[in-house]
Design a protein around this motif. Structure first.
Motif, PDB file in Angstrom:
ATOM      1  N   LEU A  33      40.565  36.255  46.058  1.00 59.58           N
ATOM      2  CA  LEU A  33      41.156  36.710  44.805  1.00 59.58           C
ATOM      3  C   LEU A  33      40.746  38.129  44.435  1.00 59.58           C
ATOM      4  O   LEU A  33      41.456  38.796  43.680  1.00 59.58           O
ATOM      5  N   ALA A  34      39.652  38.633  44.984  1.00 55.66           N
ATOM      6  CA  ALA A  34      39.218  39.996  44.673  1.00 55.66           C
ATOM      7  C   ALA A  34      39.761  41.028  45.665  1.00 55.66           C
ATOM      8  O   ALA A  34      39.508  42.222  45.522  1.00 55.66           O
ATOM      9  N   ALA A  35      40.531  40.581  46.640  1.00 55.74           N
ATOM     10  CA  ALA A  35      41.095  41.498  47.643  1.00 55.74           C
ATOM     11  C   ALA A  35      42.170  42.369  47.008  1.00 55.74           C
ATOM     12  O   ALA A  35      42.820  41.970  46.044  1.00 55.74           O
ATOM     13  N   PRO A  36      42.376  43.559  47.562  1.00 54.78           N
ATOM     14  CA  PRO A  36      43.487  44.379  47.071  1.00 54.78           C
ATOM     15  C   PRO A  36      44.826  43.767  47.472  1.00 54.78           C
ATOM     16  O   PRO A  36      44.921  43.082  48.499  1.00 54.78           O
ATOM     17  N   VAL A  37      45.844  44.006  46.682  1.00 50.36           N
ATOM     18  CA  VAL A  37      47.184  43.496  46.965  1.00 50.36           C
ATOM     19  C   VAL A  37      47.666  44.000  48.329  1.00 50.36           C
ATOM     20  O   VAL A  37      48.361  43.286  49.044  1.00 50.36           O
ATOM     21  N   ALA A  89      48.324  52.561  44.945  1.00 51.30           N
ATOM     22  CA  ALA A  89      48.386  51.578  43.855  1.00 51.30           C
ATOM     23  C   ALA A  89      48.133  50.171  44.388  1.00 51.30           C
ATOM     24  O   ALA A  89      47.407  49.378  43.761  1.00 51.30           O
ATOM     25  N   LEU A  90      48.694  49.844  45.554  1.00 51.92           N
ATOM     26  CA  LEU A  90      48.502  48.511  46.132  1.00 51.92           C
ATOM     27  C   LEU A  90      47.054  48.280  46.567  1.00 51.92           C
ATOM     28  O   LEU A  90      46.600  47.143  46.633  1.00 51.92           O
ATOM     29  N   ARG A  91      46.336  49.359  46.843  1.00 51.19           N
ATOM     30  CA  ARG A  91      44.911  49.231  47.170  1.00 51.19           C
ATOM     31  C   ARG A  91      44.068  49.059  45.908  1.00 51.19           C
ATOM     32  O   ARG A  91      43.010  48.452  45.948  1.00 51.19           O
ATOM     33  N   ARG A  92      44.528  49.593  44.796  1.00 51.48           N
ATOM     34  CA  ARG A  92      43.750  49.519  43.545  1.00 51.48           C
ATOM     35  C   ARG A  92      43.982  48.216  42.792  1.00 51.48           C
ATOM     36  O   ARG A  92      43.083  47.725  42.122  1.00 51.48           O
ATOM     37  N   ILE A  93      45.191  47.638  42.888  1.00 51.93           N
ATOM     38  CA  ILE A  93      45.503  46.400  42.174  1.00 51.93           C
ATOM     39  C   ILE A  93      44.923  45.229  42.964  1.00 51.93           C
ATOM     40  O   ILE A  93      45.102  45.131  44.176  1.00 51.93           O
ATOM     41  N   LYS A  94      44.214  44.356  42.267  1.00 48.10           N
ATOM     42  CA  LYS A  94      43.590  43.195  42.917  1.00 48.10           C
ATOM     43  C   LYS A  94      44.514  41.986  42.860  1.00 48.10           C
ATOM     44  O   LYS A  94      45.327  41.841  41.943  1.00 48.10           O
ATOM     45  N   VAL A  95      44.367  41.106  43.833  1.00 46.50           N
ATOM     46  CA  VAL A  95      45.185  39.902  43.941  1.00 46.50           C
ATOM     47  C   VAL A  95      45.164  39.103  42.643  1.00 46.50           C
ATOM     48  O   VAL A  95      46.197  38.638  42.162  1.00 46.50           O
ATOM     49  N   TYR A  96      43.979  38.940  42.034  1.00 45.34           N
ATOM     50  CA  TYR A  96      43.882  38.124  40.821  1.00 45.34           C
ATOM     51  C   TYR A  96      44.704  38.676  39.662  1.00 45.34           C
ATOM     52  O   TYR A  96      45.031  37.943  38.732  1.00 45.34           O
ATOM     53  N   GLU A  97      45.080  39.949  39.728  1.00 46.02           N
ATOM     54  CA  GLU A  97      45.864  40.558  38.655  1.00 46.02           C
ATOM     55  C   GLU A  97      47.340  40.167  38.708  1.00 46.02           C
ATOM     56  O   GLU A  97      48.036  40.275  37.699  1.00 46.02           O
ATOM     57  N   VAL A  98      47.822  39.740  39.865  1.00 47.92           N
ATOM     58  CA  VAL A  98      49.252  39.429  39.998  1.00 47.92           C
ATOM     59  C   VAL A  98      49.546  38.005  40.479  1.00 47.92           C
ATOM     60  O   VAL A  98      50.691  37.583  40.476  1.00 47.92           O
ATOM     61  N   MET A  99      48.514  37.262  40.856  1.00 44.85           N
ATOM     62  CA  MET A  99      48.715  35.904  41.382  1.00 44.85           C
ATOM     63  C   MET A  99      49.112  34.933  40.274  1.00 44.85           C
ATOM     64  O   MET A  99      48.920  35.194  39.096  1.00 44.85           O
ATOM     65  N   THR A 100      49.627  33.782  40.675  1.00 38.93           N
ATOM     66  CA  THR A 100      49.854  32.671  39.772  1.00 38.93           C
ATOM     67  C   THR A 100      48.583  31.826  39.803  1.00 38.93           C
ATOM     68  O   THR A 100      48.152  31.398  40.875  1.00 38.93           O
ATOM     69  N   GLU A 101      47.989  31.623  38.636  1.00 44.39           N
ATOM     70  CA  GLU A 101      46.758  30.830  38.564  1.00 44.39           C
ATOM     71  C   GLU A 101      47.065  29.341  38.578  1.00 44.39           C
ATOM     72  O   GLU A 101      48.130  28.918  38.146  1.00 44.39           O
ATOM     73  N   ASP A 102      46.112  28.554  39.060  1.00 43.29           N
ATOM     74  CA  ASP A 102      46.213  27.095  39.068  1.00 43.29           C
ATOM     75  C   ASP A 102      47.571  26.598  39.563  1.00 43.29           C
ATOM     76  O   ASP A 102      48.298  25.926  38.828  1.00 43.29           O
TER      77      ASP A 102
END
Length: 162
Positions: A33-37, A89-102
């Motif tokens: 979840l902390a990986a870049p997009v 931008a894709l390197r700066r945005i983290k997966v957790y910022e755009v993922m669907t939770e739960d």
């Protein structure tokens, strides 16, 4: 949308070949979840998949990210934004910022029918398969369900001919 999990429903006994475990892709390609997009996008391209379960370091499921979640990059390119700026931008945005939770999940014992109904009811194309500790053990997608359907129809046709 309410969270529904196949493991929370009462299951009727089904033949083993109609359980998710027989048709799921395992192990699932996952992303932290902390990986870049940009890493998620690279994994999707490398493994030719459209969605990735999102996990924490222990492998426990926290979300799901799809191509649709990161499709904005294509829109930025069409709008004339510099490809290098998009990549940055894709390197700066983290997966957790755009993922669907739960996300909605299933277990290896879930029936194909129940998984299909969850996908239809929730208008989604794939479900992470988790164990009793919420650890990702696989993924089941629309394509896997179509493959199972073809198998069942072929078997039925053979039985009718035979």
């Amino acid at each position: 949308m309410t969270k529904t999990s196949a493991s929370s429903r009462r299951r009727a006994a089904v033949p083993a070949e109609e359980e998710i475990r027989f048709w799921m892709r395992a192990p699932a390609v996952t992303v932290n979840l902390a990986a870049p997009v940009s890493e998620a996008l690279a994994l999707m391209r490398e493994h030719n998949v459209r969605r990735l379960p999102v996990v924490i370091d222990t492998g426990e499921l926290r979300g799901i990210i799809t191509q649709g979640d990161i499709r904005g990059a294509d829109l930025l390119r069409v709008a004339g934004m510099d490809p290098f700026e998009i990549a940055d931008a894709l390197r700066r945005i983290k997966v957790y910022e755009v993922m669907t939770e739960d996300p909605i999940t299933v277990t290896p014992e879930t029936s194909l029918r129940e998984a299909a109904m969850l996908m239809i009811d929730n208008k989604i194309g794939g479900l992470p398969v988790v164990d009793e500790h919420n650890m990702v053990v696989g993924i089941i997608t629309e394509s896997d369900l179509f493959e199972a359907l073809v198998h069942v129809l072929e078997r039925r046709d053979m039985e009718e001919e035979g």
